[in-house]
Write an enzyme that holds these catalytic residues in place. Structure first.
Site, PDB file in Angstrom:
ATOM      1  N   LYS A   1       7.434  11.061  -0.015  1.00 24.43           N
ATOM      2  CA  LYS A   1       6.276  10.203  -0.021  1.00 24.43           C
ATOM      3  C   LYS A   1       5.008  10.874   0.666  1.00 24.43           C
ATOM      4  O   LYS A   1       5.303  11.404   1.630  1.00 24.43           O
ATOM      5  CB  LYS A   1       6.681   8.913   0.766  1.00 24.43           C
ATOM      6  CG  LYS A   1       6.049   7.764   0.171  1.00 24.43           C
ATOM      7  CD  LYS A   1       6.389   6.582   1.087  1.00 24.43           C
ATOM      8  CE  LYS A   1       5.888   5.434   0.977  1.00 24.43           C
ATOM      9  NZ  LYS A   1       6.031   4.219   1.735  1.00 24.43           N
TER      10      LYS A   1
HETATM   11  O1  G3P Z   1       4.803  -0.584   1.467  1.00 22.10           O
HETATM   12  C1  G3P Z   1       3.943  -0.621   2.458  1.00 22.10           C
HETATM   13  C2  G3P Z   1       4.031  -1.476   3.402  1.00 22.10           C
HETATM   14  O2  G3P Z   1       4.759  -1.034   4.512  1.00 22.10           O
HETATM   15  C3  G3P Z   1       2.889  -2.207   3.826  1.00 22.10           C
HETATM   16  O3  G3P Z   1       2.868  -3.249   4.197  1.00 22.10           O
HETATM   17  O4  G3P Z   1       2.486  -5.576   5.054  1.00 22.10           O
HETATM   18  O5  G3P Z   1       1.849  -3.464   6.223  1.00 22.10           O
HETATM   19  O6  G3P Z   1       0.736  -3.990   4.322  1.00 22.10           O
HETATM   20  P1  G3P Z   1       2.046  -4.036   4.922  1.00 22.10           P
END
Ligand code: G3P
Length: 217
Positions: A83
């Site tokens: 990634k």
């Molecule tokens: O897949 C990306 C994720 O980890 C981000 O999620 O909820 O932190 O925006 P969030």
């Protein structure tokens, strides 16, 4: 739509693996840090639990370093997808590594134009973040829709992975607009099971059966 779990927590992965509905895993530096174990070791453990694409993110920010780091991460296991962030150096690293046959997930995508660059650089997956756009009062799901349209127009094979999904509604909407993959925290996967009418219906079925055959406890 494939369902990936967005976690580096082994207990969560084991629980979800037992349900048989998890196709892969995404991690990021924050999620790895939360578990307190170095990325090489934690990713290897995750690969032992889930047989599917496992995203492991680089922490360097220059193309040269990302390429070196990406090669190392790819060697951990055949299922590792490297990634990289959607910055200039990340796109350059993606172009170089994809030519070597390494599969790339280009992350932190917030616009259709960025997604076009990821596809052109040979990304295996692009990760647009839905919830974080919602956080700033933009409709995150429209981004997923727009990217799937653009990729469809030109036949790009890069898979659209809806990331930053925060609720079962987000998951259903991502599937509706044609995301190839949705990645979600364990909590959201668990919430997807819930419906009060399922619980109520089961309760009635069991009560009726017990009443008829006097098997109630
Ligand atoms: O897949 C990306 C994720 O980890 C981000 O999620 O909820 O932190 O925006 P969030």
């Amino acid at each position: 739509m494939k369902i990936f779990l967005d976690t580096a927590n082994l207990d969560e992965l084991k629980k979800a693996a037992a349900w048989g509905v998890v196709d892969g895993v995404t991690t990021n530096p924050s999620l790895i840090a939360k578990e307190g174990i170095k990325i090489e070791e934690q990713i290897a453990r995750i690969c032992d639990i889930i047989d599917g694409d496992i995203s492991a993110e680089v922490i360097s920010t220059t193309a040269k370093e990302m390429v070196e780091e990406g090669r190392k991460l790819a060697k951990i296991h055949k299922n590792v997808v490297v990634k990289v962030p959607l910055i200039r150096d990340g796109i350059q690293a993606c172009s170089e590594l994809s030519k070597e046959g390494i599969r790339l997930n280009v992350t932190l995508c917030f616009s259709p134009a960025q997604a076009l660059l990821a596809a052109k650089a040979g990304a295996y997956i692009v990760s647009p973040f839905v919830g974080r756009l919602d956080d700033i009062a933009q409709l995150g799901m429209e981004l997923i829709e727009s990217i799937t349209t653009i990729y469809g127009n030109y036949g790009y094979t890069t898979q659209v992975l809806a990331a930053s999904l925060r609720s079962p509604l987000h998951v259903a909407q991502a599937a509706e607009v044609g995301a190839d993959i949705g990645t979600l925290p364990f909590k959201v996967l668990d919430q997807m099971f819930n419906h009060p009418l399922t619980d109520k219906g089961l309760e009635i079925f069991l009560k009726d059966y017990a009443k008829a055959f006097e098997t109630s406890k």
